[in-house]
Structures are given as C-alpha cells and as structure tokens.
Design a protein around this motif. Structure first.
Motif, PDB file in Angstrom:
ATOM      1  N   MET A   1      -0.263 -13.444   3.504  1.00 34.01           N
ATOM      2  CA  MET A   1      -0.567 -12.417   2.496  1.00 34.01           C
ATOM      3  C   MET A   1       0.504 -12.408   1.403  1.00 34.01           C
ATOM      4  O   MET A   1       0.196 -12.339   0.206  1.00 34.01           O
ATOM      5  CB  MET A   1      -0.641 -11.036   3.163  1.00 34.01           C
ATOM      6  CG  MET A   1      -1.860 -10.868   4.044  1.00 34.01           C
ATOM      7  SD  MET A   1      -1.724  -9.415   5.120  1.00 34.01           S
ATOM      8  CE  MET A   1      -1.845  -8.068   3.932  1.00 34.01           C
TER       9      MET A   1
ATOM     10  N   LEU B   1      -6.484 -12.517   5.547  1.00 35.63           N
ATOM     11  CA  LEU B   1      -6.290 -11.573   6.658  1.00 35.63           C
ATOM     12  C   LEU B   1      -7.571 -11.272   7.424  1.00 35.63           C
ATOM     13  O   LEU B   1      -7.574 -10.488   8.376  1.00 35.63           O
ATOM     14  CB  LEU B   1      -5.647 -10.265   6.153  1.00 35.63           C
ATOM     15  CG  LEU B   1      -6.235  -9.572   4.920  1.00 35.63           C
ATOM     16  CD1 LEU B   1      -7.667  -9.177   5.085  1.00 35.63           C
ATOM     17  CD2 LEU B   1      -5.380  -8.395   4.535  1.00 35.63           C
TER      18      LEU B   1
ATOM     19  N   GLY C   1      -2.052  -6.867   0.141  1.00 31.35           N
ATOM     20  CA  GLY C   1      -3.026  -6.149   0.960  1.00 31.35           C
ATOM     21  C   GLY C   1      -4.388  -6.387   0.360  1.00 31.35           C
ATOM     22  O   GLY C   1      -4.500  -6.686  -0.837  1.00 31.35           O
ATOM     23  N   VAL C   2      -5.406  -6.245   1.194  1.00 32.92           N
ATOM     24  CA  VAL C   2      -6.758  -6.442   0.653  1.00 32.92           C
ATOM     25  C   VAL C   2      -7.259  -5.144   0.025  1.00 32.92           C
ATOM     26  O   VAL C   2      -7.892  -5.159  -1.023  1.00 32.92           O
ATOM     27  CB  VAL C   2      -7.728  -6.991   1.736  1.00 32.92           C
ATOM     28  CG1 VAL C   2      -7.976  -6.013   2.860  1.00 32.92           C
ATOM     29  CG2 VAL C   2      -9.053  -7.392   1.111  1.00 32.92           C
ATOM     30  N   GLY C   3      -6.957  -4.010   0.662  1.00 35.39           N
ATOM     31  CA  GLY C   3      -7.345  -2.713   0.096  1.00 35.39           C
ATOM     32  C   GLY C   3      -6.382  -2.389  -1.045  1.00 35.39           C
ATOM     33  O   GLY C   3      -5.198  -2.718  -0.972  1.00 35.39           O
TER      34      GLY C   3
ATOM     35  N   ARG D   1      -9.479   2.951   5.914  1.00 31.30           N
ATOM     36  CA  ARG D   1      -8.487   3.836   5.312  1.00 31.30           C
ATOM     37  C   ARG D   1      -8.664   5.222   5.908  1.00 31.30           C
ATOM     38  O   ARG D   1      -9.789   5.654   6.201  1.00 31.30           O
ATOM     39  CB  ARG D   1      -8.657   3.912   3.788  1.00 31.30           C
ATOM     40  CG  ARG D   1      -8.134   2.695   3.030  1.00 31.30           C
ATOM     41  CD  ARG D   1      -6.611   2.562   3.106  1.00 31.30           C
ATOM     42  NE  ARG D   1      -6.097   1.433   2.330  1.00 31.30           N
ATOM     43  CZ  ARG D   1      -5.892   0.199   2.798  1.00 31.30           C
ATOM     44  NH1 ARG D   1      -6.153  -0.068   4.074  1.00 31.30           N
ATOM     45  NH2 ARG D   1      -5.411  -0.738   2.020  1.00 31.30           N
TER      46      ARG D   1
ATOM     47  N   LEU E   1       0.797  -1.220   0.000  1.00 29.85           N
ATOM     48  CA  LEU E   1       0.000   0.000   0.000  1.00 29.85           C
ATOM     49  C   LEU E   1       0.832   1.273   0.000  1.00 29.85           C
ATOM     50  O   LEU E   1       0.321   2.362  -0.224  1.00 29.85           O
ATOM     51  CB  LEU E   1      -0.980  -0.015   1.180  1.00 29.85           C
ATOM     52  CG  LEU E   1      -0.432  -0.169   2.598  1.00 29.85           C
ATOM     53  CD1 LEU E   1       0.012   1.157   3.176  1.00 29.85           C
ATOM     54  CD2 LEU E   1      -1.490  -0.795   3.476  1.00 29.85           C
TER      55      LEU E   1
ATOM     56  N   HIS F   1      -1.055   1.305  11.353  1.00 33.65           N
ATOM     57  CA  HIS F   1      -1.573   0.485  10.244  1.00 33.65           C
ATOM     58  C   HIS F   1      -1.090  -0.967  10.355  1.00 33.65           C
ATOM     59  O   HIS F   1      -0.383  -1.469   9.482  1.00 33.65           O
ATOM     60  CB  HIS F   1      -1.162   1.091   8.882  1.00 33.65           C
ATOM     61  CG  HIS F   1      -2.094   0.708   7.781  1.00 33.65           C
ATOM     62  ND1 HIS F   1      -2.439   1.528   6.732  1.00 33.65           N
ATOM     63  CD2 HIS F   1      -2.764  -0.463   7.559  1.00 33.65           C
ATOM     64  CE1 HIS F   1      -3.266   0.895   5.922  1.00 33.65           C
ATOM     65  NE2 HIS F   1      -3.488  -0.311   6.391  1.00 33.65           N
TER      66      HIS F   1
HETATM   67  C1  GLV Z   1      -4.284  -3.238   4.788  1.00 32.20           C
HETATM   68  O1  GLV Z   1      -4.707  -2.174   5.103  1.00 32.20           O
HETATM   69  C2  GLV Z   1      -4.814  -3.976   3.694  1.00 32.20           C
HETATM   70  O2  GLV Z   1      -5.578  -3.397   2.907  1.00 32.20           O
HETATM   71  O3  GLV Z   1      -4.494  -5.160   3.565  1.00 32.20           O
END
Ligand code: GLV
Length: 341
Positions: free
Chosen positions: A300, A103, A78-80, A241, A56, A288
């Motif tokens: 991840m 996650l 990351g997921v986001g 976020r 990120l 974070h």
């Molecule tokens: C962390 O913020 C994610 O998006 O994995």
C-alpha cells in the motif's frame, strides 16, 4: 541557481525504506511518531508542500489546503478515502489517489476471519479460558453458529466483497449481496452470488458482512430498524467504516439477544470505542487492521509512493498516477505540475 526540489510531507511513520524512494526526487519531511494531527497542524504541514502521503487518521478538506498554494497531490495510503474532501481537493486543483487492489485479498481474508471469530465465539472463548473459568469440559460450552452452508450476506460488492464471496464457496455458503449497482451476470456467476434488495439481504443473511464505502448517504445505514430485520441468530461483521453502523443500536441488539454476535474492525469515533461495545461479551473487536499483513501494508505504501511520484510529474509513470481518485484535478493542474509524456 539550482531549482528547489519539491517538498513532500509524510503524515505518519510508514515503512522508511519504502517512503525513502521519494528522496530520489523530493525533499521529504517525515513524521517520527504516530500522531493525531489537529486540523491546524495539518494545514501548517501542507502549507509549504507540493505533495503529501497521508493515512485515514488525517482529515483533509478545504480549510487544510487553503493556505497551501503549491500543493498538487495527496496520496492516501488506504483504499477508503472518507478522510479526504474530494470535492474540495478537486476545486483546489489537487489530485488525490488511494490504494485499491493491493489490499483486496488480505482484507477479504480478514473479513472472513472476523466473521468466523464472531460466529464461533473464538475470542470470547479465549477470554473465558484465560480467566480460569474452564473448570471442566461441558458439551454446551460456547456454542456458536455455523458458517458452512449458511447464508452469507455481503453489503457492498466491490473487489473486497467479491473476494469474500469467492472464499465463501469453499464453505459451501449461499451468497447474497446488495450493492449500489448489480454486478454483470458473468461476475455474479464467478462469485456464485445472487443480487437481492437491502431488506431481503437483512432478512435472509445468517452472517452479514459490511464492505461498502462510507458516504454520508450510508451513515447509520445499519440502525435499530435494520437490525430488527435481521435474524436473532445472525452475526454482523463490519470491515468498512464505523459510521455505517449505529453503535448504540448494535449494543442494544447484542445485549438483548436480538442479534447473536458481531465482529467489528472499524468504529465511528476510532480510536475510541463505544464503552457499551467494550462491555459486551458477544462482539469481537479489532483495531482497524483488516489490511494489516506486512506484505500488504508495504504494498500500500509502495503504491502511494508511486502515485505521488507520478502525480508530481516524475518517475516512470510521470503524469499517470496508477490509481487516481479525482482524475479531473489533473485536467486543471496548478501551474508547475510537470506532465509526463
Ligand atoms: C482501510 O480501512 C482502508 O481504507 O484502506
């Protein structure tokens, strides 16, 4: 003449033994130290690459990929993925992937912990004790807000939101949620969560947790007007976020007693933190780390490696990356993308 192996750029130091799996198929250029890459550095790194493993910290859009004719896949750890301009990547025929699912539970654990720390003033109490201010026990020291049997409001009811709702059952909480779309009834029952509109969520939550993905549409969704609709005894926890919360409005609300406490793991300008938040006693601030258990961070990176390998047409899932974001990019793959069976 032997064909050159595809080249991968790894933008940040990530578990070398996990990332090392890429070497079976690719030449890998790793980054030795955590680096805030300037856009031009990212563009230069991507220019000669077929794939990239990024986090990120790395913002990638049209200017960064314009000079990267070979680039076919970007695996975000990351997921986001608001660091990626997905429309621009799709236009350029670059597949992007992220790391959902692995996650979920770890992040839900942390969201719950951060909410509890804010409600029960745990870090504030520790700072006070370490500062030598605990001179005698008092009945009214550091009184906080209860979680058990309180109303939990969850904004964003994806996998992580649902994980938090399931945890709340153990605390006998009443769970309300708001989401772009309502969950199927069976899932609502399983999560023991009731759907409400945004304003009702703000008004009724004793503890409001933000778990929604960032998009420009939700920028500063939690602004002064939204905060004014919350109970003065409520807490706000953000593990989504930073840009979703107007941090100055939050500092005003926390400073004036308009809101009891907050827990923040994400910030609009991270790693910079709004100095007004740093100066407040009633906000728990973490860097974070919501998905940051050792096992989950390794999982991840492993998923990102699998995605990249498959997206570049090799390995057991060749051509079928497990968690693509813009599968449409596969359809308009650049020449040279090897498709799996
Ligand atoms: C962390 O913020 C994610 O998006 O994995």
């Amino acid at each position: 003449m032997t064909e050159a192996r595809p080249r991968i750029w790894v933008s940040q130091p990530l578990f070398p033994d996990v990332v090392g799996r890429l070497r079976e198929y690719f030449d890998v250029v790793e980054t030795a130290q955590v680096t805030r890459h300037a856009p031009a550095q990212i563009a230069a790194a991507l220019a000669a690459c077929d794939g990239a493993l990024v986090t990120l910290n790395d913002r990638i859009g049209a200017p960064e990929v314009a000079g990267a004719p070979r680039l076919r896949a970007i695996a975000n750890v990351g997921v986001g993925y608001n660091n990626l301009d997905i429309a621009a990547l799709t236009d350029a025929g670059i597949l992007a992937t992220n790391t959902p699912d692995v996650l979920t539970e770890t992040t839900a654990d942390f969201g719950f912990a951060l909410m509890m720390a804010a409600a029960r003033r745990i870090t504030e109490a520790e700072r006070w004790l370490r500062d030598g201010q605990w001179r005698q026990w008092s009945f009214e020291t550091m009184l906080g807000m209860d979680l058990h049997r309180a109303t939990l409001g969850i904004l964003g009811m994806g996998r992580i939101g649902q994980g938090i709702a399931r945890r709340a059952a153990g605390f006998d909480m009443r769970v309300l949620y708001h989401n772009r779309s309502r969950l199927p009834e069976s899932l609502e029952r399983e999560c023991r969560a009731g759907y409400v509109d945004f304003d009702t969520l703000l008004a009724q939550a004793d503890h409001l947790l933000l778990v929604l993905p960032y998009s420009p549409q939700v920028h500063h969704l939690i602004d002064a007007a939204a905060l004014a609709k919350m109970k003065p005894t409520a807490t706000l926890t953000n593990i989504a976020r930073g840009g979703i919360v107007d941090e100055d409005a939050l500092a005003d609300a926390l400073g004036s007693g308009r809101l009891a406490a907050a827990g923040l793991d994400v910030y609009e300008g991270e790693p910079a933190v709004n100095p007004r938040l740093l100066a407040l006693r009633n906000v728990v601030l973490t860097p974070h780390i919501a998905s940051g258990s050792l096992a989950t961070r390794r999982a991840m990176v492993a998923l990102a490696v699998d995605n990249l390998t498959a997206a570049l047409g090799v390995g057991p899932d060749a051509g079928r990356p497990p968690t693509p974001i813009n599968a449409a990019a596969l359809a308009q793959a650049k020449p040279g993308l090897k498709r799996g069976a």
